[in-house]
Design a protein around this motif. Structure first.
Motif, PDB file in Angstrom:
ATOM      1  N   GLY B 199      -1.310 151.312  33.329  1.00  0.00           N
ATOM      2  CA  GLY B 199      -1.318 149.970  32.732  1.00  0.00           C
ATOM      3  C   GLY B 199       0.033 149.429  32.333  1.00  0.00           C
ATOM      4  O   GLY B 199       0.140 148.260  31.986  1.00  0.00           O
ATOM      5  N   THR B 200       1.107 150.224  32.401  1.00  0.00           N
ATOM      6  CA  THR B 200       2.404 149.693  31.968  1.00  0.00           C
ATOM      7  C   THR B 200       2.869 148.575  32.876  1.00  0.00           C
ATOM      8  O   THR B 200       3.624 147.715  32.451  1.00  0.00           O
ATOM      9  CB  THR B 200       3.510 150.755  31.950  1.00  0.00           C
ATOM     10  N   ALA B 201       2.400 148.597  34.146  1.00  0.00           N
ATOM     11  CA  ALA B 201       2.833 147.547  35.061  1.00  0.00           C
ATOM     12  C   ALA B 201       2.036 146.267  34.842  1.00  0.00           C
ATOM     13  O   ALA B 201       2.332 145.245  35.447  1.00  0.00           O
ATOM     14  CB  ALA B 201       2.686 148.024  36.500  1.00  0.00           C
ATOM     15  N   LEU B 202       1.035 146.333  33.977  1.00  0.00           N
ATOM     16  CA  LEU B 202       0.150 145.182  33.808  1.00  0.00           C
ATOM     17  C   LEU B 202       0.490 144.408  32.539  1.00  0.00           C
ATOM     18  O   LEU B 202       1.243 144.868  31.695  1.00  0.00           O
ATOM     19  CB  LEU B 202      -1.300 145.664  33.738  1.00  0.00           C
ATOM     20  N   VAL B 206      -4.427 142.777  29.646  1.00  0.00           N
ATOM     21  CA  VAL B 206      -5.167 143.581  30.619  1.00  0.00           C
ATOM     22  C   VAL B 206      -5.019 145.060  30.273  1.00  0.00           C
ATOM     23  O   VAL B 206      -5.993 145.832  30.299  1.00  0.00           O
ATOM     24  CB  VAL B 206      -4.644 143.308  32.039  1.00  0.00           C
ATOM     25  N   GLN B 207      -3.808 145.460  29.930  1.00  0.00           N
ATOM     26  CA  GLN B 207      -3.550 146.846  29.555  1.00  0.00           C
ATOM     27  C   GLN B 207      -4.435 147.247  28.379  1.00  0.00           C
ATOM     28  O   GLN B 207      -5.048 148.312  28.379  1.00  0.00           O
ATOM     29  CB  GLN B 207      -2.073 146.996  29.166  1.00  0.00           C
ATOM     30  N   ASP B 208      -4.534 146.366  27.428  1.00  0.00           N
ATOM     31  CA  ASP B 208      -5.336 146.608  26.245  1.00  0.00           C
ATOM     32  C   ASP B 208      -6.797 146.873  26.618  1.00  0.00           C
ATOM     33  O   ASP B 208      -7.395 147.859  26.183  1.00  0.00           O
ATOM     34  CB  ASP B 208      -5.224 145.369  25.343  1.00  0.00           C
ATOM     35  N   GLN B 209      -7.345 146.012  27.470  1.00  0.00           N
ATOM     36  CA  GLN B 209      -8.739 146.203  27.899  1.00  0.00           C
ATOM     37  C   GLN B 209      -8.913 147.556  28.577  1.00  0.00           C
ATOM     38  O   GLN B 209      -9.875 148.281  28.326  1.00  0.00           O
ATOM     39  CB  GLN B 209      -9.143 145.137  28.923  1.00  0.00           C
ATOM     40  N   ILE B 228       0.567 160.091  28.846  1.00  0.00           N
ATOM     41  CA  ILE B 228       2.028 159.972  28.788  1.00  0.00           C
ATOM     42  C   ILE B 228       2.395 158.526  28.597  1.00  0.00           C
ATOM     43  O   ILE B 228       1.878 157.660  29.305  1.00  0.00           O
ATOM     44  CB  ILE B 228       2.662 160.411  30.100  1.00  0.00           C
ATOM     45  N   THR B 229       3.289 158.254  27.687  1.00  0.00           N
ATOM     46  CA  THR B 229       3.705 156.869  27.505  1.00  0.00           C
ATOM     47  C   THR B 229       5.076 156.806  26.850  1.00  0.00           C
ATOM     48  O   THR B 229       5.535 157.759  26.225  1.00  0.00           O
ATOM     49  CB  THR B 229       2.676 156.104  26.651  1.00  0.00           C
ATOM     50  N   HIS B 230       5.744 155.668  27.034  1.00  0.00           N
ATOM     51  CA  HIS B 230       6.995 155.460  26.312  1.00  0.00           C
ATOM     52  C   HIS B 230       6.731 154.540  25.133  1.00  0.00           C
ATOM     53  O   HIS B 230       7.617 154.249  24.349  1.00  0.00           O
ATOM     54  CB  HIS B 230       8.041 154.848  27.244  1.00  0.00           C
ATOM     55  N   ASN B 231       5.477 154.063  25.041  1.00  0.00           N
ATOM     56  CA  ASN B 231       5.142 153.061  24.042  1.00  0.00           C
ATOM     57  C   ASN B 231       4.399 153.711  22.881  1.00  0.00           C
ATOM     58  O   ASN B 231       3.256 154.139  23.004  1.00  0.00           O
ATOM     59  CB  ASN B 231       4.271 152.004  24.718  1.00  0.00           C
ATOM     60  N   LEU B 232       5.068 153.802  21.737  1.00  0.00           N
ATOM     61  CA  LEU B 232       4.466 154.468  20.584  1.00  0.00           C
ATOM     62  C   LEU B 232       3.186 153.766  20.113  1.00  0.00           C
ATOM     63  O   LEU B 232       2.255 154.404  19.644  1.00  0.00           O
ATOM     64  CB  LEU B 232       5.467 154.532  19.430  1.00  0.00           C
ATOM     65  N   GLY B 233       3.163 152.448  20.276  1.00  0.00           N
ATOM     66  CA  GLY B 233       1.989 151.696  19.876  1.00  0.00           C
ATOM     67  C   GLY B 233       0.764 152.111  20.688  1.00  0.00           C
ATOM     68  O   GLY B 233      -0.337 152.258  20.157  1.00  0.00           O
ATOM     69  N   VAL B 234       0.978 152.305  21.972  1.00  0.00           N
ATOM     70  CA  VAL B 234      -0.116 152.735  22.845  1.00  0.00           C
ATOM     71  C   VAL B 234      -0.571 154.140  22.454  1.00  0.00           C
ATOM     72  O   VAL B 234      -1.771 154.432  22.385  1.00  0.00           O
ATOM     73  CB  VAL B 234       0.325 152.685  24.322  1.00  0.00           C
ATOM     74  N   ALA B 235       0.380 155.015  22.165  1.00  0.00           N
ATOM     75  CA  ALA B 235       0.038 156.380  21.749  1.00  0.00           C
ATOM     76  C   ALA B 235      -0.800 156.351  20.475  1.00  0.00           C
ATOM     77  O   ALA B 235      -1.782 157.084  20.339  1.00  0.00           O
ATOM     78  CB  ALA B 235       1.308 157.190  21.520  1.00  0.00           C
ATOM     79  N   ARG B 236      -0.434 155.470  19.560  1.00  0.00           N
ATOM     80  CA  ARG B 236      -1.150 155.365  18.299  1.00  0.00           C
ATOM     81  C   ARG B 236      -2.594 154.931  18.543  1.00  0.00           C
ATOM     82  O   ARG B 236      -3.524 155.393  17.887  1.00  0.00           O
ATOM     83  CB  ARG B 236      -0.450 154.356  17.392  1.00  0.00           C
ATOM     84  N   MET B 237      -2.733 154.045  19.498  1.00  0.00           N
ATOM     85  CA  MET B 237      -4.047 153.480  19.756  1.00  0.00           C
ATOM     86  C   MET B 237      -4.975 154.493  20.421  1.00  0.00           C
ATOM     87  O   MET B 237      -6.172 154.520  20.148  1.00  0.00           O
ATOM     88  CB  MET B 237      -3.810 152.286  20.681  1.00  0.00           C
ATOM     89  N   ILE B 238      -4.420 155.344  21.276  1.00  0.00           N
ATOM     90  CA  ILE B 238      -5.305 156.118  22.139  1.00  0.00           C
ATOM     91  C   ILE B 238      -5.493 157.582  21.744  1.00  0.00           C
ATOM     92  O   ILE B 238      -6.507 158.187  22.061  1.00  0.00           O
ATOM     93  CB  ILE B 238      -4.828 155.994  23.616  1.00  0.00           C
ATOM     94  N   SER B 239      -4.523 158.174  21.029  1.00  0.00           N
ATOM     95  CA  SER B 239      -4.575 159.627  20.941  1.00  0.00           C
ATOM     96  C   SER B 239      -4.921 160.157  19.555  1.00  0.00           C
ATOM     97  O   SER B 239      -4.789 159.471  18.543  1.00  0.00           O
ATOM     98  CB  SER B 239      -3.232 160.214  21.385  1.00  0.00           C
ATOM     99  N   ASP B 240      -5.357 161.436  19.543  1.00  0.00           N
ATOM    100  CA  ASP B 240      -5.639 162.126  18.288  1.00  0.00           C
ATOM    101  C   ASP B 240      -4.378 162.782  17.751  1.00  0.00           C
ATOM    102  O   ASP B 240      -4.157 162.891  16.567  1.00  0.00           O
ATOM    103  CB  ASP B 240      -6.686 163.226  18.511  1.00  0.00           C
ATOM    104  N   ARG B 241      -3.561 163.284  18.689  1.00  0.00           N
ATOM    105  CA  ARG B 241      -2.356 163.996  18.304  1.00  0.00           C
ATOM    106  C   ARG B 241      -1.215 163.532  19.186  1.00  0.00           C
ATOM    107  O   ARG B 241      -1.454 163.131  20.336  1.00  0.00           O
ATOM    108  CB  ARG B 241      -2.571 165.503  18.513  1.00  0.00           C
ATOM    109  N   VAL B 242      -0.007 163.570  18.663  1.00  0.00           N
ATOM    110  CA  VAL B 242       1.143 163.060  19.413  1.00  0.00           C
ATOM    111  C   VAL B 242       2.248 164.114  19.476  1.00  0.00           C
ATOM    112  O   VAL B 242       2.539 164.773  18.478  1.00  0.00           O
ATOM    113  CB  VAL B 242       1.715 161.777  18.761  1.00  0.00           C
ATOM    114  N   TYR B 243       2.798 164.302  20.676  1.00  0.00           N
ATOM    115  CA  TYR B 243       4.012 165.110  20.839  1.00  0.00           C
ATOM    116  C   TYR B 243       5.145 164.151  21.163  1.00  0.00           C
ATOM    117  O   TYR B 243       5.031 163.377  22.115  1.00  0.00           O
ATOM    118  CB  TYR B 243       3.871 166.088  22.005  1.00  0.00           C
ATOM    119  N   VAL B 244       6.214 164.192  20.386  1.00  0.00           N
ATOM    120  CA  VAL B 244       7.364 163.346  20.690  1.00  0.00           C
ATOM    121  C   VAL B 244       8.380 164.205  21.430  1.00  0.00           C
ATOM    122  O   VAL B 244       8.747 165.278  20.955  1.00  0.00           O
ATOM    123  CB  VAL B 244       7.995 162.770  19.410  1.00  0.00           C
ATOM    124  N   MET B 245       8.799 163.744  22.595  1.00  0.00           N
ATOM    125  CA  MET B 245       9.753 164.532  23.383  1.00  0.00           C
ATOM    126  C   MET B 245      11.111 163.840  23.432  1.00  0.00           C
ATOM    127  O   MET B 245      11.209 162.619  23.447  1.00  0.00           O
ATOM    128  CB  MET B 245       9.238 164.719  24.806  1.00  0.00           C
TER     129      MET B 245
END
Lengths: 333, 343, 306
Positions: B199-202, B206-209, B228-245
């Protein structure tokens, strides 16, 4: 002197669709459809829109990369709608652009020095020594070391390349710069640096920016005024504060509600989620009436007629028949 | 403290080098992570942090050479994934672990219909040779595949699934293509789904949906997911746990809730402050660029860019430590707080 | 103290001198070239041929045999230690003549390709960049030239003009420039959409400036690869015309002409036609292998993503 550096009146840019062996014109892609704007000196106006909204075409039309289909552009008080090539070249000294992707907007076969010197050469400015002095000045302005001048673009990071892009745009001392998604190809930690630099430069050189973007949260931190574009039209026009506190158009509200935010504070600032159906229609086959009615959850029969851009109670302008109804409803719920 | 959750996938101390004529690039430098059953984790980081290489290693998609796995192990349901043969991989890919790739525009073959894509993937998963499959068996499989394709599209709430099967990729919008790619990855109901920035290309709306849809689907089917994402906001929305690399290392690991209320590592803090906020606050970003992987710094890889660096940070690399509040961070600033001595 | 030293991360990472990056670049190119053994073979062959051509009078055992002299006592001798490739029907050392022939072939190749590039490249740039009617006229003209096989075209031209080496070079060039026009036009069309071209336009640059200072430098590598690959074919075409008697005239030691002369004595005196033939084969092969290698060198690698 006029307070507005740029005035756009009823700008239209249509691209003909040609079909068949004889290239018969069968229709128009209405990339920009009747847009009017005014841009104050030293301010930043953001144009926000999704892909296909026509925001880049608008920017390129203002930069006069194209001939316009209709409308009028006044720059610095002068009509630049139809001017000859010579005057256009002269105009480019005052009007510059920073491009989206710093990797492709720098010629890979040229050294940084040659890239920065090009605008000076094009406009026959100074001799070799004075040009070199100016090039060094420019690279210092964008906070890069001078030894970068003798390198090729590929050895620079994305952020550094975009700094070169900005330096190139500044070379001729312009008054007005179009920023075409200047940070969309960069990481956020680098984006923040570039935005800070752009803000500093604006103050230092009294620049006026037209900022093209799809990122609403970036706009909040950078622009003074915002125009939200949908399918070639401006659907909401407002100062930045009002847009985020009182978004009026359902499209703006849905855009805001889908921003992925990083804190609970921000989450509470977002409007309630508005589920949109489908995606932005093709500009070659535009819906009649309100262009947004095919995706709008509130659409009614009246939406089959075109709404006008009208002032709201918050001083912003929006293009929606149902604006009062929708917003009352929300307060009621 | 909590119920002991069962690990589905575990990466322990993974080190991956890439050899080129310039030297050896230490691209992944001791990454450890764990995905529990039914859990959604995010791998967050900027370009060059090694998130893509890490997940590609899980699926055996990193070519060796030029890559070398010098250390560590990846286990999936207790089975080591390093050094599997191509035959063994085919059993795991698709049914055990499957992946959604980044670009919805190129991931589908333009000459096949959506139905052909979905049914083919259903029919031939794990099969090496289709030559000896009888016509009758093929017909059976095709019928089953079609039914399953329609089922999955219905589950994704795509309108008119039968009609979509007959369409070609070019006839669909970007968002719809991205949904089809998700359907392709889910057709065998894998145990683990790896999503590489879908969804990053969208456009955002649309990505949100799509993300909402994806999250609902994996929860419903009980699928674990690495996002996998570079967008912390997306990570917050979707995941239970986060690894920052950062630069091939995990610098911080925490539950989503705790990470976004208080981050510990200076890099995570810098990253979070760099994000433009809706209240008009935006940090200054982080100076410099990622270190040279051919000659990585002797100490902490973030040293050059860190706002809180100390003298000894340049000498000894920090280790990922568990703090007293159960969070993990790899930074000398938290040295005293370590509970016990972990490997 | 240590902290302060490293305070400027930019300078820290970018402290590489310019010279170093330049030699790095060369090293990288050499590394890519080295990956393919065959392109190294090609490079070796081409270097040897060029050196041979330059130092022909010193390498050839009988330098005076390159001329029209006659040595009755040595006629039609098979290969021996004295004449390793044997002698021809007038007793001249074939080895020496082949060495001098390298000069002719290289001069022919370089001249033809230079003419073709000088004519073809600007036309391709104009056709690709300006478009419209100009492009139509240029491209249809090249189509007409391309429709006629270059050998036939050269034959026709050579038949009209006197058969000299110079004329044959002009004749071959006549059929060769359209290939470069085609190549460059295609390249320009794809480069035209690049953002750096748009950026230059935004600065107020004229079309000529954009075409020659922005686009042309990006076509150079493609042109070099094409020219290297073509070198072999041009030499082959030259030899073919020579063989048909339309090129360099005896006693000039041109390889095609030498085959034509030796052909009469096949198969008994096989060495007279075989060795010039082998020389052509090796040369064409060498340039082709080198061209393939260069293509890999110039193929700009995409930055790998982490």
């Amino acid at each position: 002197m006029d307070n507005y550096i740029l005035q756009v009146e009823n700008l239209k840019k249509y691209f003909p669709i040609k079909k068949g062996f004889f290239k018969k014109k069968v229709g128009d892609v209405k990339a920009v459809d009747e847009i009017s704007l005014k841009l104050e000196r030293g301010k930043t106006l953001a144009i926000v829109g999704e892909s296909g909204s026509g925001k880049t075409t608008l920017a390129k039309s203002i930069m006069r990369f194209y001939d316009l289909t209709e409308g009028k552009i006044l720059f610095d008080g002068k009509d630049i709608t139809t001017i000859n090539e010579q005057k256009l070249k002269k105009l480019k000294q005052d009007m510059q652009m920073v491009h989206q992707d710093p990797t492709t907007s720098l010629n890979p076969r040229k050294k940084i020095k040659d890239i920065l010197e090009a605008p000076l050469l094009i406009h026959n400015m100074g001799d070799a020594a004075s040009r070199l002095k100016r090039v060094k000045e420019l690279i210092n302005i964008v906070e890069l070391p001078e030894e970068f001048l003798y390198r090729y673009p590929h050895s620079l990071s994305g952020g550094q390349k975009q700094r070169i892009g900005i330096a190139r745009a500044l070379a001729l001392n312009p008054k007005f710069i179009v920023l075409d998604e200047p940070t969309s190809a960069l990481d956020v930690s680098v984006q923040a640096k570039i935005i800070t630099l752009l803000k500093d430069l604006q103050k230092k050189f009294n620049l006026t920016y037209l900022f093209i973007t799809h990122d609403l949260s970036l706009v909040r931190n950078f622009a003074d005024d915002v125009g939200v574009m949908y399918l070639g039209s401006i659907v909401e026009y407002s100062d930045v504060e009002t847009l985020y506190t009182h978004p009026q158009n359902p499209y703006t509200q849905s855009l805001l509600s889908s921003i992925p935010v990083v804190s609970d504070d921000e989450q509470s600032m977002l409007p309630k989620k508005i589920p949109l159906t489908g995606e932005i229609p093709s500009p070659s086959n535009m819906p009649t009436g309100c262009k947004f009615h095919t995706r709008c959850p509130f659409a009614e029969d009246i939406c089959l007629t075109s709404p006008a851009l009208l002032e709201t109670e918050y001083g912003s302008f929006t293009r929606c028949h149902l604006v009062e109804k929708i917003n009352k409803q929300k307060i009621g719920v | 403290m909590s119920v002991k959750s069962e690990a589905l996938l575990e990466i322990k101390g993974l080190k991956v080098n890439f050899k080129s004529f310039e030297g050896t690039a230490q691209v992944i430098n001791g990454v450890s992570l764990k995905v529990n059953k039914g859990e959604v984790i995010s791998l967050v980081g900027e370009s060059g942090c090694g998130k893509s290489v890490t997940v590609r290693s899980i699926l055996g998609l990193v070519p060796t050479p030029p890559a070398q796995f010098t250390n560590g192990d990846i286990t999936f349901e207790g089975q080591s994934l390093l050094g599997l043969s191509e035959k063994e991989w085919q059993k795991i890919r698709g049914k055990g672990i499957s992946m959604i790739f980044q670009d919805p525009m190129t991931a589908l073959n333009p000459v096949f219909t959506i139905g052909q894509h979905l049914i083919d993937v259903y029919m031939w998963q794990g099969k090496r040779n289709t030559l000896f499959t009888s016509m009758k068996e093929k017909r059976e499989l095709r019928k089953k595949g079609r039914a399953r394709a329609i089922e999955i599209l219905e589950k994704m709430r795509i309108p008119d699934p039968e009609g979509i099967l007959e369409r070609y990729p070019i006839e669909l919008s970007g968002g719809m293509r991205q949904r089809i790619i998700i359907a392709l990855a889910l057709i065998h109901t894998p145990k683990l789904l790896i999503a590489d920035e879908p969804g990053t290309a969208l456009d955002v709306s649309v990505q949100d949906q799509i993300l909402i849809e994806l999250k609902r689907l994996v929860e419903m089917e009980g699928i674990s997911m690495i996002f996998i994402t570079h967008n912390l906001g997306v990570a917050r929305m979707i995941s239970d746990r986060v690894y920052v690399m950062y630069a091939g290392e995990v610098v911080e690991e925490a539950t989503t809730q705790s990470l976004f209320s208080q981050s510990y590592h200076p890099y995570t803090q810098g990253l979070l402050s760099s994000i433009p906020k809706l209240n008009g606050q935006m940090g200054d970003g982080i100076d410099g660029r990622i270190p040279d992987f051919l000659n990585p710094p002797q100490g902490c890889r973030f040293y050059d860019r860190c706002s809180e660096r100390m003298d000894h940070c340049s000498l000894t690399p920090p280790k990922l430590q568990t703090l007293s509040d159960g969070r993990k961070v790899s930074c000398h600033l938290f040295a005293e707080e370590v509970v016990g001595i972990h490997g | 103290m240590k902290v302060a030293e490293n305070n400027s991360p930019v300078a820290n990472i970018d402290g590489i001198s310019i010279k170093k990056t330049r030699s790095e670049e060369t090293k990288r190119a050499w590394h890519r070239m080295k990956r393919s053994k065959l392109s190294l073979v090609g490079l070796t062959i081409v270097v040897i041929i060029i050196l041979t051509a330059i130092f022909a009078p010193w390498i050839a055992p009988y330098p005076d045999h390159a001329s029209g002299k006659i040595f009755f006592d040595k006629m039609n001798q098979p290969p021996s230690l004295e004449h390793i490739f044997g002698t021809d029907e007038v007793g001249r050392d074939i080895f020496s003549r082949i060495i001098f022939g390298a000069r002719i072939s290289l001069v022919l190749g370089f001249t033809v390709l230079s003419i073709a590039i000088v004519i073809g490249v600007p036309l391709g740039l104009i056709a690709g960049f300006w478009g419209g009617r100009v492009s139509t006229i240029i491209m249809r003209t090249t189509d007409i030239f391309l429709a006629i096989p270059s050998l036939v075209l050269a034959l026709a031209v050579a038949a009209i003009m006197e058969a000299t080496l110079m004329n044959i070079m002009i004749a071959i060039s006549f059929g060769w420039w359209p290939w470069f026009t085609r190549l460059v036009q295609g390249e320009v069309l794809s480069l035209k959409g690049e953002q750096f071209v748009l950026a230059s336009e935004g600065l107020g640059a004229s079309k000529w400036r954009i075409a020659f200072t922005e686009i042309l430098p990006n076509c150079v590598s493609t042109i070099i690869v094409k020219a290297t690959l073509d070198m072999g074919f041009v030499i082959l075409t030259g030899a073919s015309l020579g063989f048909l008697g339309l090129g360099a005239q005896p006693p000039i030691p041109e390889w095609g002409t030498m085959i034509a002369e030796g052909r009469v004595y096949l198969p008994e005196m096989w060495w007279q036609a075989t060795f010039p033939g082998l020389a052509i084969l090796v040369t064409v092969l060498g340039f082709n292998l080198l061209g393939d290698g260069l293509r890999d060198v110039f193929d700009v690698q995409v930055d790998k993503e982490g």
